[in-house]
Each structure stands twice: as structure tokens, then as C-alpha cells.
Enzyme design. Sequence first.
Site, PDB file in Angstrom:
ATOM      1  N   SER A 223       0.824  -1.206   0.000  1.00  0.00           N
ATOM      2  CA  SER A 223       0.000   0.000   0.000  1.00  0.00           C
ATOM      3  C   SER A 223       0.861   1.259   0.000  1.00  0.00           C
ATOM      4  CB  SER A 223      -0.961  -0.054   1.194  1.00  0.00           C
ATOM      5  OG  SER A 223      -1.927   0.961   1.126  1.00  0.00           O
ATOM      6  N   ASP A 391      -9.814  -4.386  -5.415  1.00  0.00           N
ATOM      7  CA  ASP A 391      -9.203  -3.363  -4.570  1.00  0.00           C
ATOM      8  C   ASP A 391      -9.583  -1.984  -5.099  1.00  0.00           C
ATOM      9  OD1 ASP A 391      -7.640  -1.695  -3.061  1.00  0.00           O
ATOM     10  OD2 ASP A 391      -5.810  -2.883  -3.264  1.00  0.00           O
ATOM     11  N   HIS A 417      -7.784  -5.074  -0.745  1.00  0.00           N
ATOM     12  CA  HIS A 417      -6.524  -4.461  -0.324  1.00  0.00           C
ATOM     13  C   HIS A 417      -5.822  -5.275   0.775  1.00  0.00           C
ATOM     14  CE1 HIS A 417      -4.100  -0.856  -0.824  1.00  0.00           C
ATOM     15  NE2 HIS A 417      -3.971  -0.741   0.496  1.00  0.00           N
TER      16      HIS A 417
END
Length: 458
Positions: A223, A391, A417
Site C-alpha cells: 500500500s 481493490d 486491499h
Amino acid sequence: MEVVPLIGRLKGHEYTALVGGFFFLVFETAISFIIMLLPIPIIQWFYDRSRTLFHRFSENNTKGKSKAEDVSDAIRMAKDFGELCQYWGYTHEEHVVLTKDGYLLGLHRLPTRRGQRKRSPGTSTGKPVVYLHHGLLMNSEVWVCLTNTERCLPFVLAEQGFDVWMGNNRGNKYSKKSVHHDPNSVKFWNYSLDDFAWHDIPDSIQYILDITNSSSLSYVGFSQGTAQAFAALSIHPHLNEKVNVFIALAPAMSPAGLAAPLVDGLMKASPTLMYLFFGRRAILSSATTWQAILYPPIFTSVIDTSLRFLFNWDSRNISYLQKIAAYAHLYSLASVKSVVHWFQIMREGAFQMYDDDVSAFGSPVGRAYRPARFPTKNIVTPIVLLYGDRDSLVDIKMMLKELPDHTTVTRLDGYEHLDILWGKDVDKDVIPEVVNALKVHSCENPDNFKDGLKVFER
């Protein structure tokens, strides 16, 4: 004085959301302050009452615990990175990096396999080096809070013969110190993604290379940890020589926005409203307080509801017991400014540096300049992207337009995610892709790894 957007910039329902959000934050702040003053026995009383209420209305109120539940509870109650590693039989090292602008960052290292201990800590192992970096509002614990070792990427890499390092951003649980600023001051929290890129990432990498006596390492980010690497590699040409491969898990560069229309519209209309809501220090600092009061299943439900509201994630690929274990380690402190930076990126639809001219967001005529963008097409390091097709924070088409042609992509069907970190099948879908990419790129002769390296079948 904070800049308040002009009336014409927001719609009526957005102003309603603004006022409602303001009163909610006032209420939440007041409650948090009261809780902070309460003695521990009273806090424990609230915790016990929430547990009683949960079991009274829960359909799964069974007596006794299974072995899996015991493991989940042990992971949940681990106080820090060291206890998480100790539970699974791994010996870790702790290191501290001093960045060029004076922040002290904690690094964690797994230099040996399970049950082994390095005779000379803080020295080279001769193994290929891999560096893992966490996402927004996280710390290094998110990598090792899994309920079995087969699904834990750092443990798997250690078993495969890698020297594994995990970094931490300034301000979080393991990096809340500076030689220049007190952590209670506004100046300490005056940082954005720019500072991660200019200092935290390159300084951590250089420290690791110095300790391991290596010429390069492999970088695995999750991320925001990928965004920090995209930014750092794009503005430090020589850093590309020190990173032999960049593996981006759930990569973040320029997300389209949030799933909640009101919140998304409000923050994009004026990202600096975050300063009015949360001030200029750490964001959501009361989260750990609520975690201490709420019974774990209730806290887990609150997190799930929040993720569904903000990002439209249902988290079905993460088991209930894994959530109980991992959500306790999910949150760590971050600056409000770094979150404002993300909303600026979303608003502009570009992976740009922080825009210091916040007054321009309230101007009806816009800006007379364009904020500097990270030149990500200049990255020379091989890039491997792994993303989930469910995601909402990954716009893969936009991302590929901004990355060099040598970027490779793997799509993970049905993944959201957080699934890439804690999903029930990461040992089959994610970890093999990571290990194979490391084998290809992390040394000149991939068939000659020290201590041997198992090749995963896709």
C-alpha cells in the site's frame, strides 16, 4: 488560521456532512479525554460489560476455546513485534536509523530461520537481503501478526534463506522520536509522503546495506509502502542501483477516491478540512483507547464496518480469527499532513508532491501553477506489481501509464486491499509470486542462493 472553503465550492449535503462530522469529532474527543482520566479498573469494567453484551446477543456463544482461537488470542495480545516473533520461535534484532532530518526510525530484522540464533547480531549474514515496508497508519507488526507461519511472508522468506528487514515510518509505534522536535509538538508531525521519500526510505536502505555489507537489496512494499518507494526511486537516481527489485503489493499511487460519496466529495473539495477536524499532529490518536475498551469481536466489527463504508471492502477473504488477531495490530500513529497529502493526490488525479499552497484549494479561480509530480517513469529498478481486482484503491490502468515499460503485473482474482497481507490463501496466491520474483532479481546467479532457496510453483 485554517482555510475554510467558499460556500460555492460545497453542496448543501456536503455542508451537512461537514457540520455532522465536526460534532461527531467533538463528541469523540470529549469521550476520549474522559476515558484517559479513568482508572484502569473502570476501563476494565467497560471492557467486561462489552464482552457480556456481545456474548448475550451473539449466536456463536460456545463454551471453551479451540486451538485456533487460542492462537488468535495469543497473536492479538502480543504487545510488540518481538513478542509476535517469539511466539512462533523466531529471534529478531532491533535497529535504529537516524534520518538526515533528525528522526529516529525503528528497524526490525529476522536474520535466521526458526529456532536459530545469530552469534554476532548486527553483522552481515551473507544472505540476499529483502526489505519490507508497511502501509498508511501501520507499523512493522502487520507483517508478522498472522495466525500461522505458512501465510506470514517474513517468516517464509527467513526460511528460504533471506536476511529479512522491516521498516517503520516516522511517528509510528517504533519511530516516535526526533533529535530536534518533541513528539507532542506540531513540528514533529509536520511531514508528508515527501519526507518519507526524501529521507525515511533511502536512509533506511543505506543503513541496512551498511550493516549487511551488501551492494543492493530487494524491496517489498504494501500500500503506502509502495507509494513511498515509487516516490523515493523516482527522485533518487542512485537509489535505483541499491534496489535490485521493487515488489509492490496492493500498490498505491493515485487512488480514484473513497467509496463513501459524502466523505469523498468533502475531502476532495478541500483536503485541508482534515486540519480543521484533526489538527496538525497525529490522526485518529484515540483509536488505541477504543481498542482497549471494546471487546475484540466488537472492535473487529467496528473496523469491518468502517472499511466497508470508506472503501467498499467486505473482507471475506480474511478469516474471522485472523481479523481478531490482526486488527489489534492494524493501527499506528501517522501525521494528519500525510493523510491530507493523499486527498490532494486524489483530488488532482496525479501522484504529486505535497501542495503547500493550501489557500489555492479554496480559490474559485484555481491555481496559477501545477504542484511538482514524482517522475516515476524515470525508475530504473525492475518493478513487479501484485494487485487485487476488487481493490478500490488501485487504478491499474492509470498506474501503468505513469510507470516505466519494464513493469510487470500480476492480478489476483477476488482480492481486496488487506487480503494481500492477511488473506486465507496468500500462501498459494501471493507469497509464491514474491519469492519467485526475488529469485529472479535479487542476485546475479539466482540458482546459487546461499543456504538454498526453494522455488515455488505457480
